[in-house]
Write a protein that holds these residues in place. Structure first.
Motif, PDB file in Angstrom:
ATOM      1  N   SER A 143       0.822  -1.204   0.000  1.00 37.90           N
ATOM      2  CA  SER A 143       0.000   0.000   0.000  1.00 37.90           C
ATOM      3  C   SER A 143       0.861   1.262   0.000  1.00 37.90           C
ATOM      4  O   SER A 143       0.540   2.243  -0.665  1.00 37.90           O
ATOM      5  CB  SER A 143      -0.940  -0.013   1.206  1.00 37.90           C
ATOM      6  N   GLY A 144       1.982   1.245   0.764  1.00 30.27           N
ATOM      7  CA  GLY A 144       2.869   2.401   0.774  1.00 30.27           C
ATOM      8  C   GLY A 144       3.509   2.642  -0.578  1.00 30.27           C
ATOM      9  O   GLY A 144       3.629   3.783  -1.041  1.00 30.27           O
TER      10      GLY A 144
ATOM     11  N   PRO B 241      -7.146  -3.803   0.744  1.00 35.09           N
ATOM     12  CA  PRO B 241      -6.759  -2.472   0.257  1.00 35.09           C
ATOM     13  C   PRO B 241      -5.584  -1.841   0.983  1.00 35.09           C
ATOM     14  O   PRO B 241      -4.783  -1.129   0.377  1.00 35.09           O
ATOM     15  CB  PRO B 241      -8.042  -1.649   0.451  1.00 35.09           C
ATOM     16  N   GLU B 242      -5.461  -2.082   2.297  1.00 37.44           N
ATOM     17  CA  GLU B 242      -4.397  -1.436   3.056  1.00 37.44           C
ATOM     18  C   GLU B 242      -3.048  -2.148   2.913  1.00 37.44           C
ATOM     19  O   GLU B 242      -2.035  -1.623   3.371  1.00 37.44           O
ATOM     20  CB  GLU B 242      -4.779  -1.365   4.533  1.00 37.44           C
ATOM     21  N   LEU B 243      -3.041  -3.318   2.292  1.00 36.03           N
ATOM     22  CA  LEU B 243      -1.798  -4.069   2.192  1.00 36.03           C
ATOM     23  C   LEU B 243      -1.349  -4.314   0.758  1.00 36.03           C
ATOM     24  O   LEU B 243      -0.150  -4.386   0.486  1.00 36.03           O
ATOM     25  CB  LEU B 243      -1.936  -5.430   2.896  1.00 36.03           C
ATOM     26  N   THR B 244      -2.289  -4.472  -0.167  1.00 41.10           N
ATOM     27  CA  THR B 244      -1.899  -4.852  -1.522  1.00 41.10           C
ATOM     28  C   THR B 244      -3.032  -4.589  -2.492  1.00 41.10           C
ATOM     29  O   THR B 244      -4.170  -4.313  -2.084  1.00 41.10           O
ATOM     30  CB  THR B 244      -1.516  -6.349  -1.566  1.00 41.10           C
ATOM     31  N   GLY B 245      -2.728  -4.702  -3.781  1.00 40.86           N
ATOM     32  CA  GLY B 245      -3.763  -4.609  -4.799  1.00 40.86           C
ATOM     33  C   GLY B 245      -4.532  -5.909  -4.914  1.00 40.86           C
ATOM     34  O   GLY B 245      -4.198  -6.916  -4.288  1.00 40.86           O
TER      35      GLY B 245
ATOM     36  N   ALA C 147       3.036  -6.535   5.938  1.00 42.89           N
ATOM     37  CA  ALA C 147       2.439  -5.540   6.838  1.00 42.89           C
ATOM     38  C   ALA C 147       3.550  -4.910   7.663  1.00 42.89           C
ATOM     39  O   ALA C 147       4.263  -5.616   8.377  1.00 42.89           O
ATOM     40  CB  ALA C 147       1.406  -6.188   7.745  1.00 42.89           C
ATOM     41  N   GLN C 148       3.700  -3.626   7.569  1.00 42.65           N
ATOM     42  CA  GLN C 148       4.760  -2.948   8.301  1.00 42.65           C
ATOM     43  C   GLN C 148       4.373  -2.663   9.749  1.00 42.65           C
ATOM     44  O   GLN C 148       5.241  -2.501  10.597  1.00 42.65           O
ATOM     45  CB  GLN C 148       5.113  -1.633   7.593  1.00 42.65           C
TER      46      GLN C 148
ATOM     47  N   TYR D  67      -6.539  -5.802   9.312  1.00 42.38           N
ATOM     48  CA  TYR D  67      -6.805  -5.232   7.997  1.00 42.38           C
ATOM     49  C   TYR D  67      -7.952  -6.010   7.351  1.00 42.38           C
ATOM     50  O   TYR D  67      -7.890  -7.233   7.224  1.00 42.38           O
ATOM     51  CB  TYR D  67      -5.561  -5.310   7.117  1.00 42.38           C
ATOM     52  N   ARG D  68      -8.973  -5.299   6.940  1.00 43.16           N
ATOM     53  CA  ARG D  68     -10.135  -5.959   6.342  1.00 43.16           C
ATOM     54  C   ARG D  68      -9.893  -6.262   4.875  1.00 43.16           C
ATOM     55  O   ARG D  68      -9.422  -5.416   4.121  1.00 43.16           O
ATOM     56  CB  ARG D  68     -11.383  -5.086   6.483  1.00 43.16           C
ATOM     57  N   GLY D  69     -10.226  -7.476   4.474  1.00 42.35           N
ATOM     58  CA  GLY D  69     -10.158  -7.877   3.075  1.00 42.35           C
ATOM     59  C   GLY D  69     -11.543  -8.156   2.537  1.00 42.35           C
ATOM     60  O   GLY D  69     -12.504  -8.333   3.293  1.00 42.35           O
ATOM     61  N   GLN D  70     -11.664  -8.220   1.219  1.00 39.92           N
ATOM     62  CA  GLN D  70     -12.976  -8.387   0.598  1.00 39.92           C
ATOM     63  C   GLN D  70     -12.802  -9.058  -0.757  1.00 39.92           C
ATOM     64  O   GLN D  70     -11.810  -8.834  -1.458  1.00 39.92           O
ATOM     65  CB  GLN D  70     -13.644  -7.017   0.406  1.00 39.92           C
TER      66      GLN D  70
END
Length: 330
Positions: A38-39, A170-174, A190-191, A196-199
């Motif tokens: 995400s960064g 979304p907060e970790l990867t595409g 994950a730093q 973290y929610r996934g979907q």
């Protein structure tokens, strides 16, 4: 909605509610899909937005000068060297630089040996999660939650046995698709600790929107402790839990596994440590005793069309006994 046979449990259930087949992990044959973190995506998006804005303003200025500028300047815009430089050389250099920058974001992640390997299978409508050893063998199974160590590269093997799903945190990867008959792999990292929610990001049927999962990132030492705990069989049910365990074995063991018992079904989620999970039904309910009872009795009302039947014929006492047993599996 819970019906009349469960009237004795309605207050506690409502209070708390307010609050397939195993696919083989082809880890050796499928290439890694190196998706940026995400960064990294934020940095890339900022670069693209800023660069695009600067180029847009520059082109707009040239257009204005070409229409209303001094005749001498407008004549200069027609020179072949400017057309070749601005129309061919400049776009080629910019696009090549962006391509190399994008490759550099992902090349180091793809070449690094992963610290953890996890096989995730998209089901209808939940996530089968298997933790793998270095040779691709299954260490243990869980469902709808993924635990990872912070600061470590984690490889996710993605498959589907039914329709196309899409794995997205979304907060970790595409996002990356899960296609029947095909294996995709990606890396995440994950730093910072957190949940973290996934979907599922690809329409996969009636309950697509209720196909969520959680990624819990914890310190490496805490992750190792969690793995050791997950590999243990379920605690022996005794005392007040024995009745619920017996009912579970009679009604649920064909579809679910509880390691350490006679329940060895594989068509549904592994429930060996279901009491320790954050949610039920792939993110539909927060996991607690009342929600567990509500899900067992009314899952077809909460998530219509899912493969699990609703146990409407159990009395309130039986329902609460099974819910207490399931809640004890931590």
């Amino acid at each position: 909605m819970l019906r009349i046979p469960y009237a004795p449990l309605l207050p506690v259930v409502l209070l708390h509610l307010a609050g397939g087949r195993r696919a083989q992990a082809e880890v050796s044959s499928a290439p890694v899909t190196p998706t940026p973190s995400s960064g990294q995506m934020t940095d890339l998006n900022f670069l693209l937005f800023t660069g695009g804005a600067v180029i847009f303003v520059a082109v707009a200025c040239v257009v204005v000068l070409a229409i209303w500028g001094p005749p001498r300047f407008r004549a200069g815009l027609a020179r072949p060297v400017l057309i070749v430089g601005a129309g061919i050389v400049f776009p080629l250099a910019v696009l090549t630089g962006l391509l190399l920058y994008s490759f550099n974001l992902t090349s180091s992640e793809a070449s690094e040996q992963p610290a953890v390997r996890i096989h995730v299978v998209g089901e209808l409508w939940w996530w089968r999660v298997s933790y793998l050893d270095a040779e691709g063998g299954v260490l243990f199974d869980t469902a709808n939650e993924i635990h990872i160590p912070t600061g470590k590269s984690v490889e996710i093997v993605l498959t589907s046995d039914n329709v196309i799903h899409s794995f997205w945190v979304p907060e970790l990867t595409g996002k990356l698709d899960m296609i029947p008959g095909h294996t995709n792999r990606l890396r995440i990292r994950a730093q910072a600790p957190g949940v973290y929610r996934g979907q599922c990001a690809e329409y996969c049927g009636a309950q697509h929107t209720k196909m969520a999962f959680m990624v819990q990132a914890v310190a490496p030492e805490a992750f190792d402790d969690w793995v050791r705990q997950q590999r243990r069989p379920a605690a022996v049910a005794d005392g007040q839990l024995r009745t619920g365990a017996q009912l579970f074995q009679q009604a649920c063991s064909r579809c679910h596994t509880v390691r350490g018992t006679e329940a060895r079904g594989t068509s549904g989620p592994d429930l060996t440590h279901v009491g320790g999970r954050l949610t039920l039904g792939a993110g539909v309910l927060r996991n607690n005793l009342g929600a567990m009872a509500g899900w067992i009795a009314g899952n077809q009302d909460l998530k219509p069309g899912n493969p699990m039947p609703a146990f409407r014929d159990w009395s309130g006492v039986e329902l609460l006994a099974v819910a207490r047993y399931m809640d004890s599996l931590k």
